[in-house]
Design an enzyme around this catalytic site. Sequence first.
Site, mmCIF file in Angstrom:
data_model
loop_
_atom_site.group_PDB
_atom_site.id
_atom_site.type_symbol
_atom_site.label_atom_id
_atom_site.label_comp_id
_atom_site.label_asym_id
_atom_site.label_seq_id
_atom_site.Cartn_x
_atom_site.Cartn_y
_atom_site.Cartn_z
ATOM 1 C CG ASP A 31 -9.936 -7.296 -2.195
ATOM 2 O OD1 ASP A 31 -11.034 -7.371 -1.608
ATOM 3 O OD2 ASP A 31 -8.857 -7.221 -1.582
ATOM 4 C CE LYS B 18 -3.883 -2.587 1.733
ATOM 5 N NZ LYS B 18 -3.955 -3.572 2.788
HETATM 6 N N1 GDD Z 1 -6.382 -15.758 9.817
HETATM 7 C C1 GDD Z 1 -6.252 -14.465 9.655
HETATM 8 N N2 GDD Z 1 -5.732 -13.709 10.680
HETATM 9 N N3 GDD Z 1 -6.656 -13.915 8.500
HETATM 10 C C2 GDD Z 1 -6.514 -12.585 8.352
HETATM 11 C C3 GDD Z 1 -5.992 -11.748 9.357
HETATM 12 C C4 GDD Z 1 -5.573 -12.364 10.588
HETATM 13 O O1 GDD Z 1 -5.107 -11.726 11.535
HETATM 14 N N4 GDD Z 1 -5.985 -10.472 8.889
HETATM 15 C C5 GDD Z 1 -6.501 -10.502 7.649
HETATM 16 N N5 GDD Z 1 -6.825 -11.780 7.313
HETATM 17 C C6 GDD Z 1 -7.352 -12.274 6.043
HETATM 18 C C7 GDD Z 1 -8.595 -11.545 5.559
HETATM 19 O O2 GDD Z 1 -9.757 -12.239 5.977
HETATM 20 C C8 GDD Z 1 -8.438 -11.601 4.045
HETATM 21 O O3 GDD Z 1 -8.976 -12.795 3.491
HETATM 22 C C9 GDD Z 1 -6.942 -11.640 3.829
HETATM 23 O O4 GDD Z 1 -6.358 -12.009 5.088
HETATM 24 C C10 GDD Z 1 -6.377 -10.278 3.384
HETATM 25 O O5 GDD Z 1 -6.830 -9.286 4.277
HETATM 26 P P1 GDD Z 1 -7.544 -7.943 3.735
HETATM 27 O O6 GDD Z 1 -7.908 -7.149 4.925
HETATM 28 O O7 GDD Z 1 -8.593 -8.269 2.750
HETATM 29 O O8 GDD Z 1 -6.277 -7.255 3.050
HETATM 30 P P2 GDD Z 1 -6.264 -6.226 1.825
HETATM 31 O O9 GDD Z 1 -7.294 -6.548 0.835
HETATM 32 O O10 GDD Z 1 -6.255 -4.844 2.393
HETATM 33 O O11 GDD Z 1 -4.784 -6.512 1.205
HETATM 34 C C11 GDD Z 1 -4.378 -7.838 0.876
HETATM 35 O O12 GDD Z 1 -4.958 -8.274 -0.338
HETATM 36 C C12 GDD Z 1 -4.572 -7.512 -1.515
HETATM 37 C C13 GDD Z 1 -5.248 -8.169 -2.701
HETATM 38 O O13 GDD Z 1 -6.608 -8.129 -2.540
HETATM 39 C C14 GDD Z 1 -2.836 -7.863 0.770
HETATM 40 O O14 GDD Z 1 -2.463 -9.219 0.633
HETATM 41 C C15 GDD Z 1 -2.356 -7.041 -0.421
HETATM 42 O O15 GDD Z 1 -0.951 -7.190 -0.580
HETATM 43 C C16 GDD Z 1 -3.039 -7.525 -1.702
HETATM 44 O O16 GDD Z 1 -2.653 -6.707 -2.807
HETATM 45 MG MG MG Z 2 -8.953 -7.782 0.730
#
Ligand code: GDD
Ligand code: MG
Length: 363
Positions: free
Chosen positions: A217, A157
């Site tokens: 996403d 990010k």
């Molecule tokens: N078990 C577990 N424990 N799962 C978690 C935790 C945790 O503490 N925190 C988040 N997750 C899971 C969420 O449920 C989701 O499926 C995934 O990890 C990613 O979390 P998001 O909160 O959706 O992250 P994001 O969308 O802001 O960013 C992530 O996804 C992007 C692509 O969609 C990152 O991986 C980015 O690098 C990536 O580009």
């Molecule tokens: Mg996400």
Amino acid sequence: MKAVVLVGGEGTRLRPLTWSTPKPLLPIANIAFLERQLAWLESYGVDEVVLSMGYLPDAFHRHFPEGRFGGVTLRYAVEEKPLGTAGGIRFAAEGITERFVVCNGDVLTGLDLAAMVEFHEARGAEASIYLCQVDDPSAFGVVPTRDDGEVVGFIEKPPRDQAPTNWINAGTYVLEPSVLDRIPPRINVSIEREVFPRMVEAPGALYAFHYDGYWLDIGTPEKYLQAHHDLLRGALPGTLAPGAVERAPGVWTQGEVHIDPTAVLEAPLLVGAGSVIGAGARISDSVLGSGVRVEADSVVVRSVLFDGATVGGGEVLDSVVGSGSTIGHGAGLSDVTIVGPGVTVDGGSRISGGRVPADDPRG
Ligand code: GDD
Ligand code: MG
């Protein structure tokens, strides 16, 4: 092959829907998102999935009471406190001693997983990351690579003007079990902010697979609606909804539905089983769950109505109505309004871009 699916997040951006239902269990065109993901994994030979959970774990147990989905055996790893993405993987992958796949639990994709595993194997990588291309990479993990795919940086990010590329982490990884040794146990660790940036320092360890197919996403209200819009237009062929029959071009129904002959249905559209559409109603570019009532003269456009929702003669534009909720006569929702489950919106009220209820209904 085994997989870990990360489903522990609170889905804060999709509240109020996610106060009671974890994001991966929200329906996407009448199928729980996670079921779509499990079917996709199974189609590539994944037969065992560990759900890495923390938030509302009982909801997953209730959704899959047999501990399986199709030919996939499910295991549950419940964190006492959030361990982050890498901590969650380490905890969930306890006992996995061979190559495995990791997925974020909110990414809708047509990725060719077999081709990605082949790429991983050919490079002799310790970890491979699926990358896709987006217009604005600032909300994602940004991943510059060399021509052969070796990752040279991982920036989670970044400010928009500081992203070196618009190829981003698409949230699917192929990992060798040795990656687990890079994650300290029992503490909160981020794979995006800690593990991958450190692996960049180890030559030949971290590669990225560029794949430019459909990817989304679903984690924000706008993207959640977008997913429906895209699936209705065939973005992921063959996967609209079980038993859906196309009764007119682009108008799909499931099971028995009751549609008044004076109602106007404009494609694309999916109407779930047992739904009733009244006289003079107009519905376009929307998904109705099962047992939905769209009463006389209602208008529903670019929206999603969950199971058992009722629109009692009002207007729902670009919005989501949770299960069993009622939109009263003459009420109007617009501009990405999200109504949670079991809510009554009074007749005549106007809500634009709102969240109903605004706070945790459990107090
Ligand atoms: N078990 C577990 N424990 N799962 C978690 C935790 C945790 O503490 N925190 C988040 N997750 C899971 C969420 O449920 C989701 O499926 C995934 O990890 C990613 O979390 P998001 O909160 O959706 O992250 P994001 O969308 O802001 O960013 C992530 O996804 C992007 C692509 O969609 C990152 O991986 C980015 O690098 C990536 O580009
Ligand atoms: Mg996400």
